[in-house]
Every structure is written in structure tokens, then in C-alpha cells.
Scaffold this active site. Sequence first.
Site, PDB file in Angstrom:
ATOM      1  N   HIS A 187       9.466 -55.567  27.679  1.00 31.63           N
ATOM      2  CA  HIS A 187       8.403 -54.623  27.337  1.00 31.63           C
ATOM      3  C   HIS A 187       8.156 -54.506  25.842  1.00 31.63           C
ATOM      4  O   HIS A 187       7.521 -53.559  25.392  1.00 31.63           O
ATOM      5  CB  HIS A 187       8.718 -53.238  27.926  1.00 31.63           C
ATOM      6  CG  HIS A 187       8.693 -53.215  29.421  1.00 31.63           C
ATOM      7  ND1 HIS A 187       9.343 -52.271  30.173  1.00 31.63           N
ATOM      8  CD2 HIS A 187       8.088 -54.041  30.317  1.00 31.63           C
ATOM      9  CE1 HIS A 187       9.145 -52.511  31.463  1.00 31.63           C
ATOM     10  NE2 HIS A 187       8.391 -53.582  31.576  1.00 31.63           N
ATOM     11  N   CYS A 224      -6.976 -60.764   9.624  1.00 34.87           N
ATOM     12  CA  CYS A 224      -8.300 -60.719  10.247  1.00 34.87           C
ATOM     13  C   CYS A 224      -8.955 -59.341  10.188  1.00 34.87           C
ATOM     14  O   CYS A 224     -10.105 -59.198  10.582  1.00 34.87           O
ATOM     15  CB  CYS A 224      -8.195 -61.187  11.700  1.00 34.87           C
ATOM     16  SG  CYS A 224      -7.403 -59.986  12.773  1.00 34.87           S
ATOM     17  N   SER A 272      16.524 -48.571  38.260  1.00 35.64           N
ATOM     18  CA  SER A 272      16.514 -48.468  39.713  1.00 35.64           C
ATOM     19  C   SER A 272      16.544 -49.866  40.301  1.00 35.64           C
ATOM     20  O   SER A 272      15.864 -50.768  39.826  1.00 35.64           O
ATOM     21  CB  SER A 272      15.240 -47.739  40.149  1.00 35.64           C
ATOM     22  OG  SER A 272      14.956 -48.095  41.475  1.00 35.64           O
ATOM     23  N   ALA A 274      26.264 -45.224  32.548  1.00 32.88           N
ATOM     24  CA  ALA A 274      26.523 -46.593  32.072  1.00 32.88           C
ATOM     25  C   ALA A 274      27.612 -46.607  31.002  1.00 32.88           C
ATOM     26  O   ALA A 274      28.444 -47.518  30.975  1.00 32.88           O
ATOM     27  CB  ALA A 274      25.230 -47.190  31.520  1.00 32.88           C
TER      28      ALA A 274
END
Length: 250
Positions: A122, A156, A195, A238
Site C-alpha cells: 500500500h 512537470c 485478518s 503480535a
Amino acid sequence: MSTPAQIAPLELGGVDKIVFLTGAGISVASGLGTYRGPGGLWEQPGAAELATARAMAERPLEQWRFFSALRRQSFASEPNRAHQAIAALQRRHQKDMEIVVITQNVDRLHQRAGSPGVIELHGDIMRTRCSRDDCELEPFFDPAPHLERVPECRHCGAPLRPDLVLFGEPIPVRAERSAKQALRGCQLFLAVGTSGTVTPASNFVRSAEYEGAHTIVVNLEPMRPSNPYFKQELLGPAEEVLPRLLAGAG
Ligand code: ZN
């Protein structure tokens, strides 16, 4: 199903390729909230709309202000024991194993913990790029907030944008290709803080299982509905589960 206290270190004899897929749950202990669910970022009024491709076209400065706040938050946070446990495993086995981290997170915490070659599905909150896809400007490291005006491309003149996947945009082809390549020949697949039932975890675990990998999901919540492609489910934060699981592994 195992809880952190019962978790024994993984036995890695004979394993030479491991793939981790990590999601927002791995960064909670670093002070970064999860995006979905109660109290998540996308539940805040207007947040989800500001993270769309449409908002980039119509309200770019508002969008920059929103992502600038996220940038500041990520920059101020530190990798936690879960990120560190993965990076330490990679260091220990840099010569005899291929260990790949694929992440849905944009917070750069795996890189800061020392993980090499992280595949970012992402993007990266600390990177900026040109909004024109055909522009030659390379995405660049840019931790600065942009609060007063929309920055412009020096090549640009088009507006610059955060190098993130916005809602309504696909996962970058290069990242998707790298992820698929990483899953080839994978012998152990661990989904952490994500998930197991929604994409990309659900697709990746299927590919890993097809390759004959042992598949594990580490998450706070049990999978509902359960995903049969995961052979093992470890419940707990975790930052507690991974240091136990990877302690001296191999
Ligand atoms: Zn440009």
C-alpha cells in the site's frame, strides 16, 4: 488455537523460505491504531473520504493535511518487539534462508527495525511522488508535512501526492508481482496482525498453501469465519507472540 503463554519457538529445520504478511495489528504497540473496526482511523468522521482518489482530485490540500498528520504520527513512533523479532530472524538467517516481509502497512516500521527488501502493498506514508503516472520524477523520501499548499512536481509542475494506495486505487503492479514471486517456493507463511479472511491475506495464504507451506495466522481476534487454508491460529498481541515464536528459531 494457542494463547501467548503456550507458544513454543518454531522449529525451522529444513525450512529455507519464509514469508510474513503483516497488517495494522503489528503496529498497534507502536502507538499506531488499526484502521478498521471500532476506534479505527476509517471510523473517524470524513477520514475514509479523504483517503480516496477522488479527494486527491477535488480536495488535495485537505488530503495533504490529513496524511501529514499520519506522517507525523508514524515518524514519532518506534518499531516494537514484533517488528524487531522479524528483523532479528532475518539477520540470523541472512545466509541460509530467504525471509520476505510483505506488508499492508505504510508506516515504514519494518524498515526502521532493520528488515531488508520489504514489499509494500500500500505504499509508504513517508514517500511523495508525482500525481502524473508518466512523469520521470522518482518517488522520494519526504517526512515533511504539507499544510499550507499542495507541493508541485519540479519536473512537470503537476501536484505531488503521497506515495500511497488510496481507496479506489489498485495495488501497484510491481508490489503485487514481487509478492507473488515471494510466495513461490514458500515453506512457511505467517500472517501477522491482519485478518486471515479478507484479501490480500486470504489470497496469499491460498497461494502459500498451494506451494505446500505451513501456514500460521497471528492475530488478536479469532478468524470469523475461519479460513481453512490457515493450519494454525495463534491468538494474542503480535509483540508478545512473535518474540516467543521466533525466539532462537532455527
Ligand atoms: Zn511530475
